[in-house]
Structures are given as C-alpha cells and as structure tokens.
Design an enzyme around this catalytic site. Structure first.
Site, PDB file in Angstrom:
ATOM      1  N   THR A 185       0.884  -1.109   0.088  1.00 66.28           N
ATOM      2  CA  THR A 185      -0.044  -0.005   0.010  1.00 66.28           C
ATOM      3  C   THR A 185       0.816   1.094  -0.039  1.00 66.28           C
ATOM      4  O   THR A 185       2.160   1.217   0.368  1.00 66.28           O
ATOM      5  CB  THR A 185      -0.878   0.007   1.383  1.00 66.28           C
ATOM      6  OG1 THR A 185       0.105   0.149   2.532  1.00 66.28           O
ATOM      7  CG2 THR A 185      -1.808  -1.201   1.303  1.00 66.28           C
ATOM      8  N   GLU A 330      -5.586  -3.738  -1.576  1.00 64.33           N
ATOM      9  CA  GLU A 330      -6.041  -4.742  -0.608  1.00 64.33           C
ATOM     10  C   GLU A 330      -7.094  -5.669  -1.060  1.00 64.33           C
ATOM     11  O   GLU A 330      -7.516  -6.660  -0.611  1.00 64.33           O
ATOM     12  CB  GLU A 330      -6.413  -4.440   0.888  1.00 64.33           C
ATOM     13  CG  GLU A 330      -5.273  -3.851   1.660  1.00 64.33           C
ATOM     14  CD  GLU A 330      -5.129  -2.387   1.710  1.00 64.33           C
ATOM     15  OE1 GLU A 330      -5.191  -1.919   0.428  1.00 64.33           O
ATOM     16  OE2 GLU A 330      -4.762  -1.624   2.367  1.00 64.33           O
ATOM     17  N   LYS A 439     -15.408  16.969  10.394  1.00 67.83           N
ATOM     18  CA  LYS A 439     -16.462  16.766  11.437  1.00 67.83           C
ATOM     19  C   LYS A 439     -16.795  18.158  12.026  1.00 67.83           C
ATOM     20  O   LYS A 439     -16.116  18.926  12.486  1.00 67.83           O
ATOM     21  CB  LYS A 439     -15.922  16.079  12.633  1.00 67.83           C
ATOM     22  CG  LYS A 439     -15.443  14.610  12.240  1.00 67.83           C
ATOM     23  CD  LYS A 439     -15.204  13.643  13.279  1.00 67.83           C
ATOM     24  CE  LYS A 439     -14.977  12.172  12.761  1.00 67.83           C
ATOM     25  NZ  LYS A 439     -13.421  12.135  12.573  1.00 67.83           N
ATOM     26  N   TRP A 444     -20.808  14.985   9.824  1.00 73.90           N
ATOM     27  CA  TRP A 444     -19.641  14.631   8.936  1.00 73.90           C
ATOM     28  C   TRP A 444     -19.829  15.454   7.548  1.00 73.90           C
ATOM     29  O   TRP A 444     -20.875  15.357   7.083  1.00 73.90           O
ATOM     30  CB  TRP A 444     -19.584  12.992   8.485  1.00 73.90           C
ATOM     31  CG  TRP A 444     -18.830  12.415   9.807  1.00 73.90           C
ATOM     32  CD1 TRP A 444     -18.430  12.777  10.974  1.00 73.90           C
ATOM     33  CD2 TRP A 444     -18.541  10.901   9.845  1.00 73.90           C
ATOM     34  NE1 TRP A 444     -17.893  11.937  11.731  1.00 73.90           N
ATOM     35  CE2 TRP A 444     -18.056  10.742  10.982  1.00 73.90           C
ATOM     36  CE3 TRP A 444     -18.555   9.824   8.710  1.00 73.90           C
ATOM     37  CZ2 TRP A 444     -17.467   9.432  11.389  1.00 73.90           C
ATOM     38  CZ3 TRP A 444     -18.090   8.503   9.093  1.00 73.90           C
ATOM     39  CH2 TRP A 444     -17.678   8.565  10.266  1.00 73.90           C
TER      40      TRP A 444
HETATM   41  P1  AMP Z   1      -4.786   1.859  -3.452  1.00 72.41           P
HETATM   42  O1  AMP Z   1      -4.496   0.747  -2.786  1.00 72.41           O
HETATM   43  O2  AMP Z   1      -3.556   2.778  -3.907  1.00 72.41           O
HETATM   44  O3  AMP Z   1      -5.509   1.836  -5.046  1.00 72.41           O
HETATM   45  O4  AMP Z   1      -5.780   3.157  -2.888  1.00 72.41           O
HETATM   46  C1  AMP Z   1      -7.115   2.582  -2.844  1.00 72.41           C
HETATM   47  C2  AMP Z   1      -7.931   3.995  -2.388  1.00 72.41           C
HETATM   48  O5  AMP Z   1      -8.185   4.873  -3.265  1.00 72.41           O
HETATM   49  C3  AMP Z   1      -9.245   3.587  -1.664  1.00 72.41           C
HETATM   50  O6  AMP Z   1      -9.168   3.011  -0.355  1.00 72.41           O
HETATM   51  C4  AMP Z   1     -10.010   4.777  -1.792  1.00 72.41           C
HETATM   52  O7  AMP Z   1      -9.597   5.794  -0.813  1.00 72.41           O
HETATM   53  C5  AMP Z   1      -9.459   5.315  -3.037  1.00 72.41           C
HETATM   54  N1  AMP Z   1     -10.155   5.330  -4.120  1.00 72.41           N
HETATM   55  C6  AMP Z   1     -10.019   3.998  -5.020  1.00 72.41           C
HETATM   56  N2  AMP Z   1     -11.071   4.250  -6.006  1.00 72.41           N
HETATM   57  C7  AMP Z   1     -11.601   5.254  -5.804  1.00 72.41           C
HETATM   58  C8  AMP Z   1     -12.881   5.880  -6.442  1.00 72.41           C
HETATM   59  N3  AMP Z   1     -13.507   5.511  -7.519  1.00 72.41           N
HETATM   60  N4  AMP Z   1     -13.479   7.206  -5.869  1.00 72.41           N
HETATM   61  C9  AMP Z   1     -13.006   7.391  -4.637  1.00 72.41           C
HETATM   62  N5  AMP Z   1     -11.793   6.966  -4.000  1.00 72.41           N
HETATM   63  C10 AMP Z   1     -11.192   5.867  -4.677  1.00 72.41           C
END
Ligand code: AMP
Length: 547
Positions: A185, A330, A439, A444
């Site tokens: 990550t 994940e 907040k 929220w």
């Molecule tokens: P990553 O593991 O780097 O792909 O990041 C995942 C995170 O990206 C998710 O937990 C979200 O917070 C954000 N994310 C992925 N797709 C979207 C989406 N379509 N809209 C908003 N946030 C997204």
C-alpha cells in the site's frame, strides 16, 4: 465427503496457457522505454515467459522466492510476471514514484531476491543498492545494445538471458493458495504494508473482473491498461486480457495526452482503464486539437473519484461509456463498479450520470457493509455514511508478516479506511477516507463531494477540501483550488458556483488558490500534507466565532 469434479489448481500460468492455445495469434503491442513500438503475440509471450522461468531457475531462484519488478507496462513486464509465477515465485511490483527510503524499506521487508528494472529506474536502484539486504541480482529489461554502464552488482541483460534458454519448460505446479504476487500500500501514514495475493485470489479476481457487469472485456477488444502494473495489480488486466484473448496495448512510460491518444487511435483500442488524472490529460489534448475517439467504446475509471464533468464529457462529447470503479490494493483491487441495473438504460442522461458518479455496486464475491464507530451495521438508505467494510476471497486477510495485527472484524470483514453510503439498490458512494472526513458540529461533511462539484467550474483544474480547526464547530471546510492556466476566478465566484449544489452547512468557510496540490505516489491528493501546509491557517469565520 467431497464431490467428484476435477480438482485443477487455479494457477495464474494456466491463463497464459489458455491464451497460447486459443488466442496465440493475438497481439501485445508496447511502447518501450527505448522509444520504439514493439509487437509480439501471446504465443511469443508464452515462449519468452517460459525462457524467463528457466533463466530465473539458473540464477538460483525457486518456489516461494519474491522477485521484484520496477517497470512500466510493457511486454517484458507482462512476461516477467508469468516467468516469475511459472517457477512458483512471487512477483512483487515496486512503485517507482515512492521515495527512495520507502522503496528500500519495501524491498527489504518483502525480502526481494532479484529485481527486474526498466532502464529508466537503473539510477533509482543505484542510489539505494547499498541498503538492499537480500537482493542477489538485477535484470535490466532491455537488449544488449541498450545496456547501460552501471554501478549495480550482478547485473543481467533481459534479452541476453532469454536468448540463452531453450524454452523447453513446464510451469512448476503450486497449490492454488500459494503466494503469487505482492504489492505494498502507498502508506500515507507510517510504513507501507504488504498485500500478498494467491494464485487462487488472482484467478477468481480475473473471472469477476472480466464479467459483463464489471470490466467486461472480450476477445474482440483491443485493451489499453494505462493503470500501471506497479499499482494495485494493474486492476487485474495482465490476467484478464489473456483470459479473454484481447489484444493488449501497453503505453510504457508515456502517459501524456498526446501519446495515449496516438496509441488509442493507431491500435484501435476499444477498452481502457486509468485514473482520472490520465483521462484529464487526454481530454485536454482532445479539446485543444479538436480530436475524436471513434474506436474507443468503454473506459473504466477509478483510483480516485471521477468528477462528473469528466463522465459527461466522455459520454456526451466522445460517445465513450464510462464505468466508475472503486478498489484498493487490498482488494486485488476491484471492489465495486457502477454498471446499470435493469431500467437504468432508459433513464434520462442526467439520471444516468447521477448513478455513474457513484462508485457502484459490488460484484459477486465481494460483500459490503457500512458500520458506525462501534461496528454496528448502518442502513442502506443512501443517506447514512459509515466505515466501508468488505469480505471476499480476493480481499486481504492479513498484511505481509502480520503488520497491523488483526485487520478483520469478528465477521471477517476488512475495514477499508473509506467512508461511504450504500443506497437501497446496492450502489456505494465514497464520501471520504476516514481520516479525511470533516467533522463539523458533530456531523460529517464529505470533502470528496465538494471537490467533485468544484472541479465542474470551467476555470478550475483541481480542487481539494480539508477540515480546518474552528472554535465553534470543531472543523469547517476550506476549499483549495488550482485555477486553469490564465483563468481569473475569485473566492466569491467559487462560493456562488457551489450554492444550491451542496447543503448550506457544507459550504466552505473560505477558498484559497494555490499553484499546485500535492499528490501521493499513486496520484491521489495528499490530504495529510495539505493539512500540514494549512496547519496555522485561520478561517475568517473563526475570528467572528471567537469574539
Ligand atoms: P490504492 O490501494 O492505492 O489503490 O488506494 C485505494 C484507495 O483509493 C481507496 O481506499 C479509496 O480511498 C481510493 N479510491 C479508489 N477508487 C476510488 C474511487 N473511484 N473514488 C474515490 N476513491 C477511490
């Protein structure tokens, strides 16, 4: 007692076997770091992956070894994944946009034994080589003519390694639950954490990803995965394309609008997948040069929320159907996608966009719920927002080496760290990262929703909303805007634009204009850095409230 069907192991290499037998003639086209366009077929890739497996064994690699790749999307990177998994090894994708200390940490934590690197990243590795604890060799993904002078030790030339093998090799058979791939990550706080996919999880994810209501790619498609293989498993497309028999068009290192347009057109791409930033560059290029996209039929967009204007442009101006997807490293990574349900095809354009702007519904094999801070499930009414929790066979069970401890709730659901609503039809909408939520007075406010509306203003290039401390309300939203070049938009214009589009109490208390908004290595807005940047900022409303 068991049933009586064949127990064939769900090993990813069988996907490439399928492509060889049934789609051997289909092309993989790649723009290379060396500058040229390379063409080969699935039959070529299969042979070259087998040769790579042989070469890796001769270098002393075997089952369970973690072998890293630091590379753009090219045919060599594709072959490397299958060559590595073909010996029972684990491909580990490294994100070259990470800081050197993070790369070093990840390489050592994963215990990478060999690293494949593109020419571009040789200097990156040279700078950290002395700190790498387990790396026994580096394979530079080029031919002899382009091999660089390097201070790296135990260096091999990719094409020379392949040339020295016969290709007479059978994939090593492994249990379908054996480790297959690894991706860390991006770790906006603390150290990055590793996610280790299994063969089984990748195969199940492939079946789901290719299904009609998800990405739905077919053998007749020419697909361009712009989403990098080094980020979130390239949304599974390196498995999905050979499973479907689609042509693959790899953009290599060039993701600017002009380069992407060139490949989309020349290679008659029908499907593509990328984050909004890439599409923004493409749309700007199209508009500036009055170009169209006659062949492109579908794009999947995810990684961050898709702004409504982007959706509308693709659909109305270019006739391209957009599927908005949400996922994370994940989750292998697909978690939801905004495909229509019965009756939605005939809705008005605006109603359809209302649906597509959401992150969509979970496919079969992903279960979803939202909960409050105590873990109680919240209603699926499209109003309540809570912690987004997911469960399924291609969702992480624990991080590599147990980092982060127990990460599932008592029912086996993983806390995504996102905050979302679920509506009665099953459509999920992300409102924030849990740590970015604003907040205000005990309620929220969704920063993402305000950002998405703000970028709809014609003078706005990008926007971010963060919570700023407030003496009366705890936090109030601050809207941060990057203007389009040459635009002259004011705070009052921005607030007037938002008026009526969001609840009154969500209205930002102030608007500031900046030259640039910081991004993470995976292209997401870096809210933590923004909050640090604006740590001493006082809202105009704070002064009056304090009086
Ligand atoms: P990553 O593991 O780097 O792909 O990041 C995942 C995170 O990206 C998710 O937990 C979200 O917070 C954000 N994310 C992925 N797709 C979207 C989406 N379509 N809209 C908003 N946030 C997204």
């Amino acid at each position: 007692m068991f049933g009586q069907m064949q127990d064939v192991s769900l090993q990813v290499n069988r996907i490439l076997d399928h492509a060889l037998v049934n789609h051997g003639e289909r092309e993989i086209v790649s723009r290379l770091v060396e500058g040229n366009i390379h063409r080969e077929t699935y039959a070529d890739a299969h042979l070259r992956a087998r040769k790579l497996s042989q070469a890796l064994q001769k270098l002393g690699c075997g089952e369970g070894d973690v072998i890293a790749t630091l590379a753009w999307n090219t045919h060599r990177h594709f072959e490397a994944w299958y060559g590595i998994t073909g010996i029972g090894g684990v491909y580990h994708t490294l994100n070259p946009r990470l800081f050197p200390e993070q790369l070093t940490y990840i390489i050592n934590h994963a215990e990478d034994k060999v690293i494949f690197t593109d020419l571009t990243f040789v200097p990156v590795l040279e700078a950290i080589a002395k700190d790498l604890l387990n790396v026994k060799g580096v394979i530079i993904m080029t031919d002899a003519a382009h091999m660089p002078d390097t201070s790296l030790q135990n260096v091999h030339c990719y094409e020379d390694l392949l040339d020295a093998q016969s290709g007479d090799f059978n994939w090593v058979e492994v249990d379908e639950r054996a480790p297959c791939g690894m991706c860390y990550t991006s770790g906006t706080t603390g150290n990055p954490k590793g996610v280790c996919y299994t063969h089984r999880s990748n195969v199940l994810h492939t079946l789901v990803g290719n299904s009609a209501d998800v990405m739905g790619i077919r053998s007749v498609d020419s697909i361009m995965p712009v989403v990098p293989m080094f980020h979130a498993n390239a949304w599974g497309l390196a498995f999905g394309a050979p499973a479907a028999g689609s042509k693959i068009v790899n953009p290599g290192p060039n993701m600017d609008g002009e380069s992407i347009y060139e490949l989309l057109t020349q290679e008659e791409v029908t499907f593509s997948a990328a984050v909004p930033t890439v599409w923004l560059m493409l749309l700007q290029h199209l508009e500036a040069n009055n170009l169209k996209l006659p062949k492109l039929e579908n794009v999947t967009i995810g990684g961050s929320a898709v702004p409504r204007v982007m959706l509308e442009k693709f659909e109305r101006d270019y006739g391209v159907a957009v599927k908005h997807a949400w996922g994370m490293t994940e989750l292998s990574p697909l978690g939801s996608i905004a495909s229509f349900k019965a009756g939605m095809e005939t809705m008005s354009f605006d109603e359809q966009m209302d649906i597509k702007v959401k992150q969509g519904r979970p496919p079969y094999l992903v279960e979803m719920k939202i909960t409050d801070d105590e873990g109680n499930e919240l209603p699926r009414d499209g109003e309540a927002f809570g912690h987004l929790m997911v469960r399924g066979p291609f969702i992480v069970g624990e991080y590599v080496k147990g980092d982060g401890g127990e990460i599932l709730d008592k029912d086996g659901f993983f806390d995504t760290g996102d905050v979302a609503t679920l509506d009665p039809l099953g459509f999920m909408q992300i409102t924030d990262r849990a740590k970015d939520v604003i907040k205000s007075g005990g309620e929220w406010i969704s920063s993402i929703e305000i950002e998405n509306i703000a970028v709809g203003h014609e003078d706005v290039q990008e926007s971010a909303v963060i919570g700023i401390e407030h003496p009366k309300w705890d936090e109030r939203p601050l809207l941060i805007v990057v203007k389009n070049p040459g635009a002259d938009v004011t705070k009052e214009d921005m607030l007037a634009y938002l008026e009526g589009k969001i609840a009154k109490w969500w209205m930002p208390d102030d608007v500031v204009f900046v030259d640039e908004i910081p991004h993470t290595a995976t292209g997401k807005i870096q809210k933590l850095t923004l909050r640090q940047q604006f740590a001493d900022y006082t809202l105009p409303t704070a002064e009056s409230a304090a009086e």
